[in-house]
Design a protein around this motif. Structure first.
Motif, PDB file in Angstrom:
ATOM      1  N   ASP A  32       9.879 -11.394  -7.685  1.00 30.54           N
ATOM      2  CA  ASP A  32      10.082  -9.954  -7.523  1.00 30.54           C
ATOM      3  C   ASP A  32      10.514  -9.352  -8.850  1.00 30.54           C
ATOM      4  OD1 ASP A  32      10.122  -7.541  -6.273  1.00 30.54           O
ATOM      5  OD2 ASP A  32      11.910  -7.897  -5.076  1.00 30.54           O
ATOM      6  N   VAL A  33      10.348  -8.052  -8.955  1.00 28.62           N
ATOM      7  CA  VAL A  33      10.771  -7.307 -10.144  1.00 28.62           C
ATOM      8  C   VAL A  33      11.567  -6.096  -9.681  1.00 28.62           C
ATOM      9  CG1 VAL A  33      10.021  -5.989 -12.165  1.00 28.62           C
ATOM     10  CG2 VAL A  33       8.778  -8.045 -11.490  1.00 28.62           C
ATOM     11  N   HIS A  53       5.574  -3.479  -8.312  1.00 30.16           N
ATOM     12  CA  HIS A  53       4.598  -4.435  -7.781  1.00 30.16           C
ATOM     13  C   HIS A  53       3.561  -4.816  -8.835  1.00 30.16           C
ATOM     14  CE1 HIS A  53       2.440  -6.618  -4.701  1.00 30.16           C
ATOM     15  NE2 HIS A  53       1.317  -5.975  -5.021  1.00 30.16           N
ATOM     16  N   SER A  54       3.011  -3.825  -9.545  1.00 28.20           N
ATOM     17  CA  SER A  54       2.011  -4.117 -10.573  1.00 28.20           C
ATOM     18  C   SER A  54       2.619  -4.926 -11.717  1.00 28.20           C
ATOM     19  CB  SER A  54       1.406  -2.813 -11.101  1.00 28.20           C
ATOM     20  OG  SER A  54       2.418  -1.990 -11.649  1.00 28.20           O
ATOM     21  N   GLY A  86      13.977 -13.772   2.122  1.00 34.97           N
ATOM     22  CA  GLY A  86      14.454 -12.438   2.468  1.00 34.97           C
ATOM     23  C   GLY A  86      13.582 -11.346   1.879  1.00 34.97           C
ATOM     24  N   ARG A  87      13.036 -11.599   0.692  1.00 36.56           N
ATOM     25  CA  ARG A  87      12.175 -10.597   0.067  1.00 36.56           C
ATOM     26  C   ARG A  87      10.783 -10.580   0.684  1.00 36.56           C
ATOM     27  NH1 ARG A  87      15.551 -12.507  -3.725  1.00 36.56           N
ATOM     28  NH2 ARG A  87      16.677 -10.959  -4.936  1.00 36.56           N
ATOM     29  N   ILE A  88      10.282 -11.759   1.058  1.00 38.25           N
ATOM     30  CA  ILE A  88       8.943 -11.829   1.654  1.00 38.25           C
ATOM     31  C   ILE A  88       8.962 -11.323   3.086  1.00 38.25           C
ATOM     32  CG2 ILE A  88       7.090 -13.397   2.354  1.00 38.25           C
ATOM     33  CD1 ILE A  88       7.892 -15.162  -0.038  1.00 38.25           C
ATOM     34  N   PHE A 118      13.637  -9.587 -13.679  1.00 41.14           N
ATOM     35  CA  PHE A 118      12.579 -10.432 -13.132  1.00 41.14           C
ATOM     36  C   PHE A 118      13.236 -11.587 -12.367  1.00 41.14           C
ATOM     37  CE2 PHE A 118      10.559  -8.056 -16.407  1.00 41.14           C
ATOM     38  CZ  PHE A 118       9.213  -7.954 -16.067  1.00 41.14           C
ATOM     39  N   TYR A 119      13.046 -11.608 -11.053  1.00 45.48           N
ATOM     40  CA  TYR A 119      13.599 -12.667 -10.213  1.00 45.48           C
ATOM     41  C   TYR A 119      12.572 -13.797 -10.129  1.00 45.48           C
ATOM     42  CZ  TYR A 119      16.966  -9.133  -8.715  1.00 45.48           C
ATOM     43  OH  TYR A 119      17.943  -8.164  -8.684  1.00 45.48           O
ATOM     44  N   TYR A 120      13.004 -15.015 -10.440  1.00 44.90           N
ATOM     45  CA  TYR A 120      12.058 -16.126 -10.441  1.00 44.90           C
ATOM     46  C   TYR A 120      12.611 -17.325  -9.673  1.00 44.90           C
ATOM     47  CZ  TYR A 120      14.869 -18.488 -14.026  1.00 44.90           C
ATOM     48  OH  TYR A 120      15.903 -19.118 -14.700  1.00 44.90           O
ATOM     49  N   ILE A 121      11.694 -18.175  -9.211  1.00 45.88           N
ATOM     50  CA  ILE A 121      12.035 -19.409  -8.488  1.00 45.88           C
ATOM     51  C   ILE A 121      11.499 -20.572  -9.314  1.00 45.88           C
ATOM     52  CG2 ILE A 121      11.734 -20.724  -6.350  1.00 45.88           C
ATOM     53  CD1 ILE A 121      10.891 -17.109  -6.150  1.00 45.88           C
ATOM     54  N   ALA A 122      12.329 -21.566  -9.542  1.00 48.43           N
ATOM     55  CA  ALA A 122      11.894 -22.739 -10.308  1.00 48.43           C
ATOM     56  C   ALA A 122      12.683 -23.958  -9.850  1.00 48.43           C
ATOM     57  CB  ALA A 122      12.088 -22.514 -11.799  1.00 48.43           C
TER      58      ALA A 122
END
Length: 324
Positions: A108-109, A87-88, A157-159, A120-124
């Motif tokens: 998310d990480v 999280h950090s 799903g992660r949120i 590192f999961y990212y949305i773009a």
């Protein structure tokens, strides 16, 4: 072959080359690049081969890695330490991406089981050049960096959250893989094509639209085509609406709006279509009522007749006399 699942529905197929006795739910240490990772066994036996075939993974693939061992207490301790930093790390990585003015969001990480690598999961929305970001992240966290793009569904799903049904989101609880959903699934179920009602919290079509579509497609086969008109002596009837699961069809005497609506079963509709093909027209769309045959009255006291035992008594008396 064994199917192993990690955080965020990430799965992999591994060789159990040393024939370790494994069961579903076991935590195992598996080969990774570099080091090892910790995951949970989700499938064993022949089902794994079927799942691999479904996902296009070949058993002779040289990239398939192997299972080292069942996770030991020392492995689990390192794994928990790595998870505690996720999280950090995510918050710090978001700040770094913002400082580099990158149009992306780190959702998310996920640290590898031994802590030597982080995904590192990212949305773009657009393509992102994150080469500089990887260098900065590697210097900041001293681990090997892997960037993985995810979609809106995986992010939801992660949120997590609560759906309009009042239950927790399927993607946040039990769903482990996502199947594409199309508007045809709503059409088959006669659901109004309202984007606000069909979209989930991810702004994509709801996954639950696929749950019952097969049942509706099967039930639809028991109903006539919407294009077929029914001819009766009263006039021509046009398809208006159908209750697919109860096998009921409503017909109107006007093509554009409901007029003189008549609701009949799918079986009756096929009967009328068959009659029309033979050049016959029924008096009405409704089935002719069959008058029930009158039932014969039943004497309920007949079984309680006072003479019901007389015959048996006479027989006993005759046999007794014969013996004498």
């Amino acid at each position: 072959m064994v199917e192993v699942q990690f955080k965020n529905t990430r799965k992999g197929y591994y060789k159990n080359s040393t024939h370790i006795k494994l069961e579903k739910g076991d935590l195992v240490a598996v080969e990774a690049t570099p080091g090892h990772d910790i995951g949970e066994v989700t499938l064993i036996g022949r089902l794994v081969l079927l799942q691999m075939k479904k996902n296009g993974v070949k058993t002779d693939n040289p990239d398939l890695k192997r299972i080292y061992r069942k996770a030991k207490p020392n492995d689990l301790e390192k794994f928990e330490e790595a998870k505690a930093k996720e999280h950090s790390t995510m918050l710090k990585a978001r700040k770094i991406a913002e400082d580099l003015k990158l149009n992306m969001k780190i959702g998310d990480v996920e640290y590898q089981g031994d802590g030597n690598k982080a995904i590192f999961y990212y949305i773009a929305d657009d393509r992102v050049d994150f080469r500089q970001l990887i260098k900065v992240l590697a210097d900041a966290f001293r681990v090997r960096i892997e960037m993985k793009q995810i979609g809106a569904r995986q992010e939801a799903g992660r949120i997590g959250g609560i759906g309009p049904c009042g239950r927790e989101l399927c993607c946040a609880t039990w769903m482990t893989s996502f199947v594409s959903v199309s508007t045809s699934a709503a059409r088959f179920q006669d659901i109004s094509l309202n984007p606000q009602k069909l979209a989930g919290q991810c702004a994509k079509l709801k996954c639950c639209l696929n749950y019952e579509v097969d049942c509706y497609v099967e039930a639809q086969k028991r109903l006539p085509s919407r294009e077929i008109e029914l001819e009766t002596k009263d006039g021509t009837f046009y398809f208006f609406k159908a209750d697919i699961l109860s096998n009921q069809v409503s017909y109107s005497t006007d093509k554009n709006f409901p007029a003189n609506l008549v609701t009949i079963s799918g079986k009756r509709a096929f009967e009328v279509i068959s009659m029309n093909k033979k050049g016959m027209k029924p008096d009405s769309l409704l089935e002719e009522e069959k008058k029930p045959e009158p039932r014969k009255p039943v004497d309920l006291l007949e079984q309680e007749s006072v003479t019901r035992f007389d015959r048996s008594r006479n027989n006993k008396a005759v046999s007794y006399t014969h013996l004498r």
